[in-house]
Scaffold this motif. Structure first.
Motif, short mmCIF file in Angstrom:
data_model
loop_
_atom_site.label_atom_id
_atom_site.label_comp_id
_atom_site.label_asym_id
_atom_site.label_seq_id
_atom_site.Cartn_x
_atom_site.Cartn_y
_atom_site.Cartn_z
N GLU A 46 15.58 -34.29 3.40
CA GLU A 46 16.38 -34.77 2.52
C GLU A 46 17.36 -33.79 2.00
O GLU A 46 18.51 -34.00 1.54
CB GLU A 46 15.70 -35.43 1.37
N THR A 49 20.51 -33.12 3.87
CA THR A 49 21.64 -34.05 3.79
C THR A 49 22.63 -34.05 2.84
O THR A 49 23.57 -34.24 2.76
CB THR A 49 21.05 -35.30 4.16
N THR A 50 22.04 -33.67 1.69
CA THR A 50 22.49 -33.57 0.34
C THR A 50 23.09 -32.19 0.06
O THR A 50 23.90 -32.02 -0.72
CB THR A 50 21.76 -33.93 -0.88
N GLN A 114 23.03 -35.19 -12.40
CA GLN A 114 23.18 -35.67 -11.20
C GLN A 114 24.08 -34.94 -10.31
O GLN A 114 23.75 -34.90 -9.10
CB GLN A 114 23.73 -37.22 -11.29
N THR A 118 23.02 -33.49 -6.47
CA THR A 118 23.68 -33.77 -5.53
C THR A 118 24.58 -33.15 -4.76
O THR A 118 25.00 -33.30 -3.42
CB THR A 118 23.80 -35.31 -5.60
N ASN A 120 27.61 -33.95 -5.30
CA ASN A 120 28.42 -34.94 -4.61
C ASN A 120 28.84 -35.92 -5.72
O ASN A 120 28.23 -36.32 -6.64
CB ASN A 120 27.87 -35.53 -3.55
N GLU A 122 30.35 -38.74 -5.48
CA GLU A 122 30.29 -40.28 -4.85
C GLU A 122 28.87 -40.70 -5.17
O GLU A 122 28.64 -42.00 -5.14
CB GLU A 122 30.79 -40.24 -3.40
N GLU A 123 27.82 -39.77 -5.19
CA GLU A 123 26.59 -40.51 -5.38
C GLU A 123 26.10 -40.59 -6.87
O GLU A 123 24.88 -40.75 -7.07
CB GLU A 123 25.54 -39.39 -4.60
N VAL A 124 27.10 -40.49 -7.85
CA VAL A 124 26.79 -40.68 -9.05
C VAL A 124 26.19 -42.04 -9.54
O VAL A 124 27.28 -42.85 -9.05
CB VAL A 124 27.73 -40.18 -9.88
N THR A 125 25.17 -42.07 -10.22
CA THR A 125 25.00 -43.81 -10.65
C THR A 125 25.18 -43.60 -12.07
O THR A 125 24.57 -42.83 -12.94
CB THR A 125 23.60 -44.20 -10.26
#
Length: 157
Positions: A46, A49-50, A114, A118, A120, A122-125
């Protein structure tokens, strides 16, 4: 030759209880083994990939963007190394801003956690009820990161 016969009396209840406790003990040991054995190698894959690419993406330094909120402005500072985002900060935030916009600080802290994890945007929720606050902060962070990006020559030859 005198043989004495020994008589053993087994109570059925005791045999059943002993059998049940033995089965429960074995199940408990199996459960403990399953819980505490290391999992597959998936968690090791994992981070790969991040993780950011090995090549340099940013010019190391601190970059800031001004965020205008009615009569006040807040600066969003982003610290980057050559390959990753190292820190995010809100600067020059006075009491008027925190009073008028109480979600700015907690939302920014959540975004910081976050993004640093990550690397990144785009991966923020976020929750739907706070989406506008998050979008304003994300746009400011993205603007600061655009300043930090290296201009890599395109390889179209």
């Amino acid at each position: 030759m005198s043989a004495k016969t020994k008589i053993v009396v087994l109570h059925l209840k005791e045999l059943i209880y002993t059998g049940l406790f033995a089965v429960l003990g074995i199940l408990f040991i199996i459960l403990l083994i399953i819980m505490f054995l290391p999992k597959d190698k998936a968690p090791k894959e994992e981070p790969e990939t991040t993780a950011p690419a090995e090549s340099e993406t940013y010019e190391p330094g601190t970059y800031s963007t001004s965020l205008s909120l009615k009569n006040s402005s807040v600066s969003v500072e982003v610290d980057v190394s050559a390959t990753e985002i190292t820190d995010l900060r809100l600067v020059n935030m006075d009491e008027a801003v925190t009073t008028m916009y109480p979600l700015i600080q907690p939302s920014f802290e959540d975004l910081t956690d976050q993004i640093l994890e990550t690397q990144n945007l785009e991966e923020v929720t976020y929750e739907d009820e706070n989406r506008y606050t998050y979008m304003v902060l994300l746009n400011a962070i993205e603007s600061a990161l655009e300043q930090a990006k290296l201009d890599l020559p395109s390889q179209e030859e």
